[in-house]
Scaffold this motif. Structure first.
Motif, mmCIF file in Angstrom:
data_model
loop_
_atom_site.group_PDB
_atom_site.id
_atom_site.type_symbol
_atom_site.label_atom_id
_atom_site.label_comp_id
_atom_site.label_asym_id
_atom_site.label_seq_id
_atom_site.Cartn_x
_atom_site.Cartn_y
_atom_site.Cartn_z
ATOM 1 N N SER A 107 -12.407 1.434 2.487
ATOM 2 C CA SER A 107 -11.318 2.230 3.064
ATOM 3 C C SER A 107 -10.487 2.903 1.979
ATOM 4 O O SER A 107 -10.537 2.533 0.799
ATOM 5 N N PHE A 108 -9.721 3.886 2.407
ATOM 6 C CA PHE A 108 -8.700 4.526 1.573
ATOM 7 C C PHE A 108 -7.352 4.124 2.151
ATOM 8 O O PHE A 108 -7.094 4.329 3.342
ATOM 9 N N ASN A 109 -6.492 3.545 1.316
ATOM 10 C CA ASN A 109 -5.233 2.988 1.821
ATOM 11 C C ASN A 109 -4.024 3.879 1.549
ATOM 12 O O ASN A 109 -2.885 3.431 1.654
ATOM 13 N N GLY A 110 -4.267 5.134 1.193
ATOM 14 C CA GLY A 110 -3.172 6.054 0.896
ATOM 15 C C GLY A 110 -2.997 6.302 -0.590
ATOM 16 O O GLY A 110 -2.465 7.337 -0.992
ATOM 17 N N THR A 111 -3.479 5.368 -1.402
ATOM 18 C CA THR A 111 -3.375 5.532 -2.854
ATOM 19 C C THR A 111 -4.681 5.235 -3.584
ATOM 20 O O THR A 111 -4.915 5.766 -4.666
ATOM 21 N N ASN A 136 -5.524 11.127 9.580
ATOM 22 C CA ASN A 136 -4.566 10.189 8.985
ATOM 23 C C ASN A 136 -4.756 10.223 7.471
ATOM 24 O O ASN A 136 -5.787 9.762 6.963
ATOM 25 N N ASN A 137 -3.793 10.766 6.746
ATOM 26 C CA ASN A 137 -3.957 10.908 5.298
ATOM 27 C C ASN A 137 -3.481 9.694 4.507
ATOM 28 O O ASN A 137 -3.446 9.721 3.282
ATOM 29 N N THR A 138 -3.113 8.627 5.207
ATOM 30 C CA THR A 138 -2.700 7.405 4.517
ATOM 31 C C THR A 138 -3.678 6.253 4.727
ATOM 32 O O THR A 138 -3.562 5.215 4.079
ATOM 33 N N PHE A 139 -4.635 6.428 5.634
ATOM 34 C CA PHE A 139 -5.652 5.394 5.821
ATOM 35 C C PHE A 139 -6.866 5.993 6.515
ATOM 36 O O PHE A 139 -6.747 6.753 7.475
ATOM 37 N N LYS A 195 -10.459 11.099 -1.593
ATOM 38 C CA LYS A 195 -9.611 10.436 -0.615
ATOM 39 C C LYS A 195 -10.182 10.512 0.804
ATOM 40 O O LYS A 195 -9.774 9.743 1.675
ATOM 41 N N ASN A 196 -11.099 11.454 1.033
ATOM 42 C CA ASN A 196 -11.635 11.611 2.387
ATOM 43 C C ASN A 196 -13.158 11.756 2.435
ATOM 44 O O ASN A 196 -13.736 11.709 3.523
ATOM 45 N N THR A 251 -9.962 13.286 8.737
ATOM 46 C CA THR A 251 -8.800 13.372 7.838
ATOM 47 C C THR A 251 -7.469 13.417 8.573
ATOM 48 O O THR A 251 -6.442 13.737 7.977
#
Length: 354
Positions: A162-166, A189-192, A262-263, A187
């Motif tokens: 996963s991508f957790n925003g950072t 949700n750009n924080t998760f 990130k995505n 995309t």
């Protein structure tokens, strides 16, 4: 001694694990499902065409498998065309349930496993993620919604990358969507997110430079060659690294700058459409420039470069193209011949036909 030592050794080998011997409980390890399998950076293209989907790819060591899915009546059916679909060949039955079973085998609860992070499917490299690439064939939004639901068992067990925003949190299964998959929903949700996109590699090309052969010029900005049997150095990227810049060749369907680590996971395209036919026995200089620009564009964004639609015959030509792709920095080979890609040293084959 009643027996010589070599005979005793052979007797132990012949009788090891038999039910009437003290070694009965020692014959198998809890994680034997993928014992002696070495992960290889290859992608099992149209994996459902293999005699045994998923399992043959894992046995070969492939770290990525592909399933084409069609949505009908709230179910994801696996197949290349609608006419090939059958009621029992679903994403759930061919991939999700088997993967859950394999991971359960690799993570049996014992007094020794308390507090240990979950292992992936490869016993020889428990930290190696397996990529499940899902190619959408119809109804993009509805298929995406259904896929998210079917991935719930992975999500509940914290098995999905996963991508957790950072940063990227890499786990046992990395899900990538391709084909008609809706980038805007991926995309949203750009924080998760725990489903990544398969970006269009041909739209990512960096033509700001005439990138040299990475094996001949010590240029730190050029793509670097790596052994396909080793993990790619380009993903996951270091948070905050400059992987989103670069001059883009073109954009036909969307903004190429939107595709980042990130995505997105892969940058993929058809070899025949992007590079073209091979005249003679080698790529032309213009073809190599295109190849290097696309690979460099993917790596700038922290994505793994992948080509599909590679000529499969003559075999010598296929092997030659594989060799060039790895030499130039492609991160994963998209293959149909699992044995040919993972069990033979095709890099040393000189013949054109075999």
């Amino acid at each position: 001694m009643a027996r010589s030592y070599p005979d005793e050794v052979q007797w132990a080998i012949d009788h090891w694990g038999r039910s009437d011997q003290p070694s009965a409980s020692l014959a198998r390890w809890p994680t034997d499902s993928s014992r002696n399998v070495k992960p290889v950076s290859c992608h099992s293209h149209n994996d459902y065409w293999q005699d045994v989907p998923l399992y043959m790819a894992i046995r070969a060591g492939c770290t990525s498998v592909e399933a084409d899915v069609w949505l009908f009546d709230q179910e994801l059916y696996v197949g290349h065309t609608e006419s090939s679909l059958t009621a029992d060949r679903t994403l759930r039955e061919l991939y999700i349930k088997p993967l859950l079973s394999l991971i359960d085998h690799q993570n049996q609860e014992t007094k020794f496993s308390q507090g240990r992070s979950l292992s992936g499917v490869f016993d020889t490299d428990p930290d190696q993620a397996l990529v499940l690439l899902v190619d959408f064939k119809n109804l993009p939004a509805e298929t995406y919604t259904e896929l998210l639901e079917q991935l719930s068992p992975f999500r509940q067990r914290r098995l999905l990358t996963s991508f957790n925003g950072t940063a990227i949190i890499e786990r046992a299964i990395t899900v990538v969507v391709s084909g008609l998959a809706p980038f805007d929903l991926v995309t949203a949700n750009n924080t998760f997110l725990d489903v990544f996109f398969d970006a269009p590699l041909d739209e990512l090309a960096d033509i700001s430079h005439d990138w040299p052969n990475p094996n001949q010029t010590p240029d730190h900005n050029s793509p670097t060659t790596h052994d396909p049997r080793q993990p790619s150095p380009h993903w996951p990227p270091t948070p905050g690294s400059d992987v989103e810049s670069g001059t883009i060749a073109r954009s036909t369907t969307s903004d190429p700058n939107a595709f980042t680590w990130k995505n997105s996971y892969y940058g993929s395209t058809s070899f025949m459409n992007a590079i073209g036919n091979i005249e003679g026995s080698r790529l032309s200089q213009p073809q190599l420039r295109i190849l290097r620009a696309q690979i460099h564009g993917a790596h700038q964004r922290g994505l793994k470069a992948r080509y599909w639609d590679i000529p499969h015959w003559p075999t010598g030509l296929r092997n030659h193209i594989w060799h060039i792709l790895i030499r130039e920095g492609v991160d994963v080979l998209s293959v149909d011949d699992l044995v040919g890609a993972t069990r033979r040293d095709w890099r040393k084959r000189k013949g054109w036909w075999f």
